[in-house]
Design an enzyme around this catalytic site. Structure first.
Site, mmCIF file in Angstrom:
data_model
loop_
_atom_site.group_PDB
_atom_site.id
_atom_site.type_symbol
_atom_site.label_atom_id
_atom_site.label_comp_id
_atom_site.label_asym_id
_atom_site.label_seq_id
_atom_site.Cartn_x
_atom_site.Cartn_y
_atom_site.Cartn_z
ATOM 1 N N ASP A 1 0.848 -1.194 0.000
ATOM 2 C CA ASP A 1 0.000 0.000 0.000
ATOM 3 C C ASP A 1 0.885 1.246 0.000
ATOM 4 O O ASP A 1 1.802 1.366 0.827
ATOM 5 C CB ASP A 1 -0.909 -0.005 1.232
ATOM 6 C CG ASP A 1 -1.956 1.093 1.174
ATOM 7 O OD1 ASP A 1 -3.045 0.827 0.652
ATOM 8 O OD2 ASP A 1 -1.672 2.214 1.642
ATOM 9 N N GLU B 1 -4.480 2.455 -4.450
ATOM 10 C CA GLU B 1 -3.025 2.442 -4.272
ATOM 11 C C GLU B 1 -2.525 1.121 -3.688
ATOM 12 O O GLU B 1 -1.426 1.047 -3.159
ATOM 13 C CB GLU B 1 -2.589 3.603 -3.360
ATOM 14 C CG GLU B 1 -3.018 3.504 -1.917
ATOM 15 C CD GLU B 1 -4.423 4.021 -1.637
ATOM 16 O OE1 GLU B 1 -4.688 4.344 -0.466
ATOM 17 O OE2 GLU B 1 -5.236 4.112 -2.572
ATOM 18 N N ASN C 1 -1.933 12.685 -3.657
ATOM 19 C CA ASN C 1 -2.853 13.062 -4.731
ATOM 20 C C ASN C 1 -3.318 14.504 -4.567
ATOM 21 O O ASN C 1 -3.410 15.256 -5.537
ATOM 22 C CB ASN C 1 -4.067 12.126 -4.712
ATOM 23 C CG ASN C 1 -4.183 11.298 -5.968
ATOM 24 O OD1 ASN C 1 -3.479 11.514 -6.938
ATOM 25 N ND2 ASN C 1 -5.085 10.340 -5.964
ATOM 26 N N HIS D 1 -4.072 14.364 -9.637
ATOM 27 C CA HIS D 1 -4.268 12.968 -10.032
ATOM 28 C C HIS D 1 -3.174 12.489 -10.982
ATOM 29 O O HIS D 1 -2.804 11.310 -10.953
ATOM 30 C CB HIS D 1 -5.639 12.788 -10.680
ATOM 31 C CG HIS D 1 -6.765 12.879 -9.701
ATOM 32 N ND1 HIS D 1 -6.940 11.966 -8.680
ATOM 33 C CD2 HIS D 1 -7.756 13.783 -9.559
ATOM 34 C CE1 HIS D 1 -7.987 12.282 -7.964
ATOM 35 N NE2 HIS D 1 -8.513 13.388 -8.475
#
Length: 200
Positions: free
Chosen positions: A77, A120, A85, A90
């Site tokens: 992760d 993610e 972000n 993005h």
């Protein structure tokens, strides 16, 4: 050509029909193969997707149990991805995910599998891998991702990212759900331990 004209014409028509049908079958098979690949591949990273994983992991686990081997699973992760972000947009987030996937692709063995399972989060399947080898693989991936510069075309690199990794190894009683859950639980502990670490 020395045959009866009617027979010759029928033979020509039959040949053209068979060639056209054969070409149609080839085209259809190619399109089916392309659609199957698209359905199983994540569009952003080029890794396998969750759909593929949900089909492949149970089969792979059953094979490992049948031959008395272990399957090691890593859930990876990206740390603080929402903040990343928000700060870099993005496009910046996508570049971070692409960078992560490239590291995974380069560091797994030819018989391992990497998938993006959502957002993610990524998963790596390591067949015939014991705990110590799985930990070594996870640490190499974690360190390599931390070193990566997130390149963006025509601009300065974005800040580096880190990842947290949860690891689990199958046993003879493991199921798809229990193995996934065990790795996910270790990922949670990695997050609770300050991130950028491996827990098993």
């Amino acid at each position: 050509q020395t045959a009866h004209p009617i027979a010759y014409n029928l033979l020509c028509l039959l040949t053209r029909w068979m060639k056209a049908n054969t070409q149609k079958i080839i085209n259809d098979q190619f399109q089916i193969s392309e659609l199957t690949n698209q359905a199983n591949i994540d569009g952003l990273t080029g890794l396998y997707n969750r759909r593929w994983l949900d089909n492949a992991l149970p089969r792979m686990l059953a094979q490992m149990i049948d031959v008395g081997q272990t399957l090691c699973v890593l859930i990876i992760d990206v740390d603080h991805f929402k903040n990343y972000n928000d700060l870099h947009g993005h496009q910046g987030g996508d570049l971070a995910l692409i960078t992560t996937s490239n590291v995974l692709r380069c560091h797994i063995r030819s018989y391992d599998f990497a998938a993006r399972i959502g957002g993610e989060e990524f998963m790596i399947l390591l067949p015939n891998t014991v705990l110590s080898d799985g930990i070594g693989m996870a640490e190499r991936i974690r360190i390599e991702i931390e070193k990566q510069h997130i390149a963006q075309p025509g601009a300065s690199p974005l800040p580096n990212i880190t990842v947290s990794i949860g690891l689990a190894v199958s046993d003879s009683d493991s199921s798809y759900e229990s193995l996934f859950s065990a790795a996910d639980k270790q990922l949670y502990l990695a997050k609770q331990s300050g991130r950028n670490c491996v827990r098993y």
